[in-house]
Design an enzyme around this catalytic site. Structure first.
Site, PDB file in Angstrom:
ATOM      1  N   LYS A   1      34.208 -23.092 -31.113  1.00  0.00           N
ATOM      2  CA  LYS A   1      34.649 -21.757 -30.693  1.00  0.00           C
ATOM      3  C   LYS A   1      34.664 -21.617 -29.157  1.00  0.00           C
ATOM      4  O   LYS A   1      34.117 -22.450 -28.441  1.00  0.00           O
ATOM      5  CB  LYS A   1      33.726 -20.704 -31.299  1.00  0.00           C
ATOM      6  CG  LYS A   1      33.808 -20.626 -32.835  1.00  0.00           C
ATOM      7  CD  LYS A   1      35.143 -20.096 -33.285  1.00  0.00           C
ATOM      8  CE  LYS A   1      35.197 -19.694 -34.747  1.00  0.00           C
ATOM      9  NZ  LYS A   1      35.069 -20.778 -35.712  1.00  0.00           N
TER      10      LYS A   1
HETATM   11  C1  PLP Z   1      38.561 -16.487 -39.020  1.00  0.00           C
HETATM   12  C2  PLP Z   1      37.160 -16.933 -39.265  1.00  0.00           C
HETATM   13  N1  PLP Z   1      36.347 -16.162 -39.979  1.00  0.00           N
HETATM   14  C3  PLP Z   1      35.072 -16.493 -40.214  1.00  0.00           C
HETATM   15  C4  PLP Z   1      34.533 -17.667 -39.746  1.00  0.00           C
HETATM   16  C5  PLP Z   1      33.135 -18.042 -40.126  1.00  0.00           C
HETATM   17  O1  PLP Z   1      32.300 -18.345 -39.080  1.00  0.00           O
HETATM   18  P1  PLP Z   1      31.059 -19.356 -39.286  1.00  0.00           P
HETATM   19  O2  PLP Z   1      31.611 -20.728 -39.476  1.00  0.00           O
HETATM   20  O3  PLP Z   1      30.267 -19.191 -38.035  1.00  0.00           O
HETATM   21  O4  PLP Z   1      30.303 -18.877 -40.475  1.00  0.00           O
HETATM   22  C6  PLP Z   1      35.337 -18.516 -38.984  1.00  0.00           C
HETATM   23  C7  PLP Z   1      34.784 -19.779 -38.448  1.00  0.00           C
HETATM   24  O5  PLP Z   1      35.316 -20.817 -38.456  1.00  0.00           O
HETATM   25  C8  PLP Z   1      36.687 -18.157 -38.749  1.00  0.00           C
HETATM   26  O6  PLP Z   1      37.501 -18.970 -38.062  1.00  0.00           O
END
Ligand code: PLP
Length: 370
Positions: free
Chosen positions: A184
């Protein structure tokens, strides 16, 4: 073979080491001052009153769904062109994702499709700012206001994006979530943040992330159902160090995207995505291009891999995963999203990428189109 170019790589340096070491020496590994500092600094950067740190983007979304009271029998209008967590968070609470097609240019929820899908059981809208491009929030908010719907913004890919009204994504007063996985714009390794809509919601989020404890409660006291969704102070320390360089890292991503844009201009069969269409600005999370329909994407990926360049089909439509097909979803229902899923390709993209690496990717891609 020349050096392999990965898809993503976090920017970690001496400042991260220093702040992590300070946390280790302090002995306060969780619920300590560094977690609070990370929350304060991110909130200030966004221009909002408060932000609540959690263990991931997914747990941020889950707490957001609960805070909005979405549950059994509720339908939430959302995007099929997303990472699966934006739909899974609804399933955790028994709510049903109602997918609506996306706009062919922004790849975000198409407000007209949302309007058409609102029904009696609709409880809310969950827009996803996909690939860091700000969703059409003024239009979606107007629908929500007219139809009495709640809004949870999935801004997990969009830290630093600016919407069509000049506001940073996540700062519109809706509940909004961010994610800090290693690819990210800002990373804590694993981590997330949720921007609350008001102080009462903030208190609820802080309690639910911490096993249902209120601030004045002891470790074995619980005021209600909760989870362990805390972010450790070690992770928060990485976040604080990253905050110091956030503007510079975002600028480096902008510069990289511009370099790709010119490097790929005129490459047959490859179309780049816009950084902006008007006043809004994408926060470049990944660098995704659209291949022409006749291009063999798998062969292109294989050819790039042979040249040491990572690339990925990005993203699959989430309504086609087995557990979402159980709701009656299948191929052909969301043609714009499905076409984007079929022809999109993510290329290497990280702030430390050099000009010559970008040039090598562009050249290799031009020679790999099959
Ligand atoms: C659009 C979107 N929503 C939710 C998430 C979930 O985040 P995490 O992987 O930190 O749980 C991501 C992460 O890749 C994402 O790209």
């Amino acid at each position: 073979m020349s050096e392999r170019i990965p898809l993503a790589r976090p920017e970690l340096g001496a400042r991260e080491e220093e702040l992590v070491a300070a946390v280790l020496r302090s002995g306060r590994l969780s619920l300590g001052p560094v977690g609070e500092r990370f929350e304060r600094e991110l909130a200030a950067w966004l221009g909002v009153d408060d932000a609540v740190a959690v263990s991931s983007g997914t747990t941020a979304l889950h707490l957001g769904v609960r805070a909005l009271g979405w549950g059994d029998g509720d339908e939430v209008l959302t995007s099929p062109f997303s990472f699966v967590a934006s739909a899974n968070c609804l399933l955790y609470e028994g709510a049903r994702p109602v997918f609506c097609d996306v706009d062919p240019v922004t790849l975000d929820l198409d407000p007209a499709a949302v309007e058409a899908a609102v029904g009696e059981r609709s409880a809310g809208i969950l827009p996803v700012h996909i690939f860091g491009f700000p969703a059409a929030m003024p239009e979606l908010e107007a629908i929500a206001a007219r139809r009495g719907l709640g809004i949870l913004e999935d801004a997990c890919e969009a830290l630093g994006a600016v919407d069509s009204e000049g506001r940073k994504v996540g700062a519109r007063g809706n509940l909004a979530t961010f994610a800090f996985y290693a690819n990210k714009q800002l990373t804590t390794g694993e981590g997330g943040m949720i921007v609350p809509s008001d102080p009462a919601v903030a208190a609820r989020l802080r309690s639910e992330r911490n096993q249902g404890r209120a601030p004045d409660m002891g470790w074995l006291d619980h005021g209600g159902l909760g989870f362990n969704y805390r972010l450790s102070d070690i992770a928060a320390a990485i976040g604080v160090a990253q905050m110091e360089r956030l503007d510079a890292m975002l600028a480096a991503r902008d510069a990289l995207a511009a370099r790709y844009e010119s490097g790929l201009a005129g490459v047959e069969g490859v179309k780049t995505l816009p950084g902006s269409l008007g006043p809004e600005r994408r926060s470049w999370f990944v660098y995704v291009v659209r291949l022409a329909d006749e291009v063999d994407r798998d062969a292109t990926i294989a050819s790039l891999a042979e040249q040491g360049i990572a690339s990925k089909a990005y993203l699959p439509c989430i309504h086609l995963f087995p557990h979402l097909r159980e709701f009656g979803y299948g191929e052909g229902q969301f043609p714009v999203a499905e076409a984007a899923a079929a022809h999109s390709l993510a290329l290497p993209f990280f702030p430390a990428m050099t000009e010559s690496q970008v040039a090598r990717v562009c050249e290799s891609l031009a020679g790999s189109i099959r």
